[in-house]
Design a protein around this motif. Structure first.
Motif, PDB file in Angstrom:
ATOM      1  N   GLY A   1       0.813  -1.211   0.000  1.00 58.90           N
ATOM      2  CA  GLY A   1       0.000   0.000   0.000  1.00 58.90           C
ATOM      3  C   GLY A   1       0.843   1.255   0.000  1.00 58.90           C
ATOM      4  N   LEU A   2       1.958   1.228   0.745  1.00 53.33           N
ATOM      5  CA  LEU A   2       2.881   2.365   0.752  1.00 53.33           C
ATOM      6  C   LEU A   2       3.471   2.612  -0.630  1.00 53.33           C
ATOM      7  CD1 LEU A   2       4.757   4.491   2.052  1.00 53.33           C
ATOM      8  CD2 LEU A   2       6.271   2.595   2.724  1.00 53.33           C
ATOM      9  N   VAL A   3       3.919   1.539  -1.281  1.00 50.91           N
ATOM     10  CA  VAL A   3       4.518   1.684  -2.614  1.00 50.91           C
ATOM     11  C   VAL A   3       3.469   2.146  -3.633  1.00 50.91           C
ATOM     12  CG1 VAL A   3       5.679   0.445  -4.483  1.00 50.91           C
ATOM     13  CG2 VAL A   3       6.336   0.024  -2.093  1.00 50.91           C
ATOM     14  N   GLU A   4       2.249   1.638  -3.506  1.00 50.56           N
ATOM     15  CA  GLU A   4       1.171   2.103  -4.382  1.00 50.56           C
ATOM     16  C   GLU A   4       0.924   3.597  -4.195  1.00 50.56           C
ATOM     17  OE1 GLU A   4      -3.567   1.167  -5.259  1.00 50.56           O
ATOM     18  OE2 GLU A   4      -2.364  -0.209  -4.043  1.00 50.56           O
ATOM     19  N   ASN A   5       0.988   4.058  -2.946  1.00 52.93           N
ATOM     20  CA  ASN A   5       0.843   5.487  -2.667  1.00 52.93           C
ATOM     21  C   ASN A   5       1.956   6.287  -3.331  1.00 52.93           C
ATOM     22  OD1 ASN A   5      -0.031   7.921  -1.501  1.00 52.93           O
ATOM     23  ND2 ASN A   5       1.180   7.578   0.343  1.00 52.93           N
ATOM     24  N   LEU A   6       3.181   5.766  -3.291  1.00 48.98           N
ATOM     25  CA  LEU A   6       4.295   6.453  -3.958  1.00 48.98           C
ATOM     26  C   LEU A   6       4.059   6.557  -5.455  1.00 48.98           C
ATOM     27  CD1 LEU A   6       7.372   4.865  -2.110  1.00 48.98           C
ATOM     28  CD2 LEU A   6       6.306   7.092  -1.701  1.00 48.98           C
ATOM     29  N   HIS A   7       3.559   5.484  -6.061  1.00 49.81           N
ATOM     30  CA  HIS A   7       3.268   5.523  -7.493  1.00 49.81           C
ATOM     31  C   HIS A   7       2.179   6.548  -7.800  1.00 49.81           C
ATOM     32  CE1 HIS A   7       6.027   2.390  -8.401  1.00 49.81           C
ATOM     33  NE2 HIS A   7       5.327   1.407  -7.843  1.00 49.81           N
ATOM     34  N   SER A   8       1.197   6.675  -6.902  1.00 47.32           N
ATOM     35  CA  SER A   8       0.134   7.659  -7.122  1.00 47.32           C
ATOM     36  C   SER A   8       0.669   9.087  -7.036  1.00 47.32           C
ATOM     37  CB  SER A   8      -0.990   7.456  -6.100  1.00 47.32           C
ATOM     38  OG  SER A   8      -0.591   7.856  -4.797  1.00 47.32           O
ATOM     39  N   LEU A   9       1.791   9.260  -6.327  1.00 43.89           N
ATOM     40  CA  LEU A   9       2.420  10.580  -6.229  1.00 43.89           C
ATOM     41  C   LEU A   9       3.362  10.862  -7.394  1.00 43.89           C
ATOM     42  CD1 LEU A   9       3.261  10.625  -2.399  1.00 43.89           C
ATOM     43  CD2 LEU A   9       1.480  11.939  -3.562  1.00 43.89           C
ATOM     44  N   GLY A  10       3.560   9.865  -8.242  1.00 43.75           N
ATOM     45  CA  GLY A  10       4.387  10.082  -9.426  1.00 43.75           C
ATOM     46  C   GLY A  10       5.654   9.272  -9.496  1.00 43.75           C
ATOM     47  N   LEU A  11       5.870   8.352  -8.555  1.00 44.59           N
ATOM     48  CA  LEU A  11       7.075   7.535  -8.610  1.00 44.59           C
ATOM     49  C   LEU A  11       7.004   6.557  -9.770  1.00 44.59           C
ATOM     50  CD1 LEU A  11       9.766   6.666  -7.244  1.00 44.59           C
ATOM     51  CD2 LEU A  11       8.431   4.959  -5.987  1.00 44.59           C
ATOM     52  N   GLY A  12       8.057   6.539 -10.572  1.00 48.51           N
ATOM     53  CA  GLY A  12       8.142   5.625 -11.700  1.00 48.51           C
ATOM     54  C   GLY A  12       8.959   4.389 -11.361  1.00 48.51           C
ATOM     55  N   PRO A  13       9.292   3.587 -12.356  1.00 43.28           N
ATOM     56  CA  PRO A  13      10.065   2.367 -12.114  1.00 43.28           C
ATOM     57  C   PRO A  13      11.542   2.661 -11.858  1.00 43.28           C
ATOM     58  CG  PRO A  13       9.636   2.628 -14.455  1.00 43.28           C
ATOM     59  CD  PRO A  13       8.877   3.726 -13.765  1.00 43.28           C
ATOM     60  N   SER A  14      12.178   1.739 -11.177  1.00 43.35           N
ATOM     61  CA  SER A  14      13.634   1.730 -10.985  1.00 43.35           C
ATOM     62  C   SER A  14      14.189   3.017 -10.381  1.00 43.35           C
ATOM     63  CB  SER A  14      14.335   1.444 -12.324  1.00 43.35           C
ATOM     64  OG  SER A  14      13.887   0.248 -12.891  1.00 43.35           O
ATOM     65  N   PRO A  15      13.716   3.428  -9.204  1.00 42.37           N
ATOM     66  CA  PRO A  15      14.306   4.603  -8.561  1.00 42.37           C
ATOM     67  C   PRO A  15      15.631   4.263  -7.883  1.00 42.37           C
ATOM     68  CG  PRO A  15      12.666   3.644  -7.123  1.00 42.37           C
ATOM     69  CD  PRO A  15      12.648   2.821  -8.396  1.00 42.37           C
ATOM     70  N   VAL A  16      16.340   5.273  -7.465  1.00 44.16           N
ATOM     71  CA  VAL A  16      17.461   5.106  -6.534  1.00 44.16           C
ATOM     72  C   VAL A  16      16.876   5.121  -5.123  1.00 44.16           C
ATOM     73  CG1 VAL A  16      19.554   6.163  -5.585  1.00 44.16           C
ATOM     74  CG2 VAL A  16      19.147   6.175  -8.063  1.00 44.16           C
ATOM     75  N   VAL A  17      17.241   4.151  -4.287  1.00 39.69           N
ATOM     76  CA  VAL A  17      16.688   4.056  -2.933  1.00 39.69           C
ATOM     77  C   VAL A  17      17.830   4.163  -1.924  1.00 39.69           C
ATOM     78  CG1 VAL A  17      15.352   2.686  -1.305  1.00 39.69           C
ATOM     79  CG2 VAL A  17      14.786   2.615  -3.744  1.00 39.69           C
ATOM     80  N   VAL A  18      17.673   5.084  -0.985  1.00 38.33           N
ATOM     81  CA  VAL A  18      18.636   5.268   0.108  1.00 38.33           C
ATOM     82  C   VAL A  18      17.984   4.784   1.387  1.00 38.33           C
ATOM     83  CG1 VAL A  18      20.083   6.910   1.357  1.00 38.33           C
ATOM     84  CG2 VAL A  18      19.627   7.255  -1.091  1.00 38.33           C
ATOM     85  N   CYS A  19      18.604   3.799   2.053  1.00 42.59           N
ATOM     86  CA  CYS A  19      18.009   3.139   3.220  1.00 42.59           C
ATOM     87  C   CYS A  19      18.743   3.520   4.496  1.00 42.59           C
ATOM     88  CB  CYS A  19      18.071   1.618   3.055  1.00 42.59           C
ATOM     89  SG  CYS A  19      17.365   1.003   1.515  1.00 42.59           S
ATOM     90  N   TYR A  20      17.980   3.694   5.565  1.00 40.52           N
ATOM     91  CA  TYR A  20      18.566   4.035   6.859  1.00 40.52           C
ATOM     92  C   TYR A  20      18.314   2.985   7.935  1.00 40.52           C
ATOM     93  CZ  TYR A  20      19.942   8.626   5.272  1.00 40.52           C
ATOM     94  OH  TYR A  20      20.576   9.650   4.595  1.00 40.52           O
ATOM     95  N   LEU A  21      17.292   2.162   7.794  1.00 43.45           N
ATOM     96  CA  LEU A  21      16.978   1.167   8.815  1.00 43.45           C
ATOM     97  C   LEU A  21      17.202  -0.244   8.270  1.00 43.45           C
ATOM     98  CD1 LEU A  21      13.696   2.597  10.409  1.00 43.45           C
ATOM     99  CD2 LEU A  21      15.949   2.416  11.488  1.00 43.45           C
ATOM    100  N   PRO A  22      18.067  -1.029   8.909  1.00 39.73           N
ATOM    101  CA  PRO A  22      18.307  -2.416   8.455  1.00 39.73           C
ATOM    102  C   PRO A  22      17.259  -3.368   9.027  1.00 39.73           C
ATOM    103  CG  PRO A  22      19.780  -1.905  10.271  1.00 39.73           C
ATOM    104  CD  PRO A  22      18.969  -0.665  10.019  1.00 39.73           C
ATOM    105  N   THR A  23      16.044  -3.239   8.529  1.00 41.13           N
ATOM    106  CA  THR A  23      14.927  -4.009   9.082  1.00 41.13           C
ATOM    107  C   THR A  23      14.212  -4.791   7.992  1.00 41.13           C
ATOM    108  OG1 THR A  23      13.382  -2.169   8.776  1.00 41.13           O
ATOM    109  CG2 THR A  23      14.547  -2.281  10.886  1.00 41.13           C
ATOM    110  N   ASP A  24      13.339  -5.679   8.424  1.00 39.29           N
ATOM    111  CA  ASP A  24      12.516  -6.451   7.501  1.00 39.29           C
ATOM    112  C   ASP A  24      11.625  -5.536   6.671  1.00 39.29           C
ATOM    113  OD1 ASP A  24      11.488  -9.299   6.801  1.00 39.29           O
ATOM    114  OD2 ASP A  24       9.647  -8.198   7.289  1.00 39.29           O
ATOM    115  N   THR A  25      11.141  -4.440   7.265  1.00 37.45           N
ATOM    116  CA  THR A  25      10.294  -3.503   6.528  1.00 37.45           C
ATOM    117  C   THR A  25      11.044  -2.890   5.357  1.00 37.45           C
ATOM    118  OG1 THR A  25       9.277  -2.939   8.663  1.00 37.45           O
ATOM    119  CG2 THR A  25       8.734  -1.544   6.775  1.00 37.45           C
ATOM    120  N   THR A  26      12.290  -2.496   5.580  1.00 36.99           N
ATOM    121  CA  THR A  26      13.111  -1.939   4.507  1.00 36.99           C
ATOM    122  C   THR A  26      13.304  -2.944   3.386  1.00 36.99           C
ATOM    123  OG1 THR A  26      14.292  -0.428   5.999  1.00 36.99           O
ATOM    124  CG2 THR A  26      15.400  -1.035   3.946  1.00 36.99           C
TER     125      THR A  26
END
Length: 229
Positions: free
Chosen positions: A106-131
């Motif tokens: 649902g979060l990723v779908e929300n990002l797509h609705s805001l205009g996120l396209g395929p294959s972004p650059v992702v910067v991660c800060y939390l080493p968790t299962d959610t990430t």
């Protein structure tokens, strides 16, 4: 392949946008100023909340269901989106399953609705299962792990923290470390680790005053609204 200079950037942050100003918000603002479209995902959780977290959680819930915002300061640039994620802490098994099958998609779908396209650059800060779940659905062109803390020294970390951090490092093309201790630790796990300390812009410093009779003090710590100047 998408050129890096034209890429959209997703930041899976470990803090809220309203937290004390630090590298998370600085990177997001600088990349937006450079012309990237940036999606700043606020803290997705690391541990189960305690009573002291109630004010922060109330703020998150209020913004989720009211569509309102309590953010202070200047208005965000048009190409910088701050997203308040509806996800659960990566602690109990039922929380992880809900995140994996419902909340993270649902979060990723929300990002797509805001205009996120395929294959972004992702910067991660939390080493968790959610990430890791978010990376699966985002399918990034490039993943960076910006390691800003010794998560193994924090209270009540997820029991599989070491395993999840190794998985995140394996997914990453680059690992950044904010100290020599973290650099030495992560260099054992990845061939491309860069030591990048915290810093401030030159405008932060006052001009040199050429007069005597005053005391120069040095404060090392966080500068934020709770500091009594």
């Amino acid at each position: 392949m998408t050129r890096l200079a034209e890429s959209q950037i997703v930041i899976l942050s470990s803090i809220e946008w309203d937290a004390a100003w630090q590298r998370h918000q600085i990177f997001a603002s600088q990349w937006a100023e450079a012309g990237h479209e940036v999606f700043f995902i606020e803290n997705t959780g690391f541990r189960n909340p305690s009573p002291r977290d109630l004010p922060r959680l109330w703020n998150k819930v209020w913004r989720l269901f009211s569509g309102g915002s309590r953010r202070r300061g200047a208005r965000l640039p048009a190409n910088l989106h701050v997203v308040n994620p509806l996800v659960l802490p990566p602690t109990w098994r039922i929380f992880r399953r809900l995140n994996s099958f419902l909340l993270v998609p649902g979060l990723v779908e929300n990002l797509h609705s805001l205009g996120l396209g395929p294959s972004p650059v992702v910067v991660c800060y939390l080493p968790t299962d959610t990430t890791l779940q978010a990376l699966k659905y985002l399918s990034p062109a490039l993943t960076v792990y910006d390691c800003v803390d010794n998560f193994h020294g924090l209270p009540d970390p997820p029991k599989d923290l070491a395993k999840k951090e190794k998985e995140l490092i394996a997914e990453s093309a680059l690992v950044l470390a904010t100290s020599r201790t973290l650099y030495d630790d992560k260099s054992r796990l990845h061939p491309r680790v860069k030591e990048l300390h915290h810093g401030v812009a030159p405008a932060f410093f006052l001009p040199e005053r050429r007069r005597s009779g005053y005391t120069r003090l040095c404060y090392f710590g966080t500068i934020w609204r709770a500091l009594d100047y």
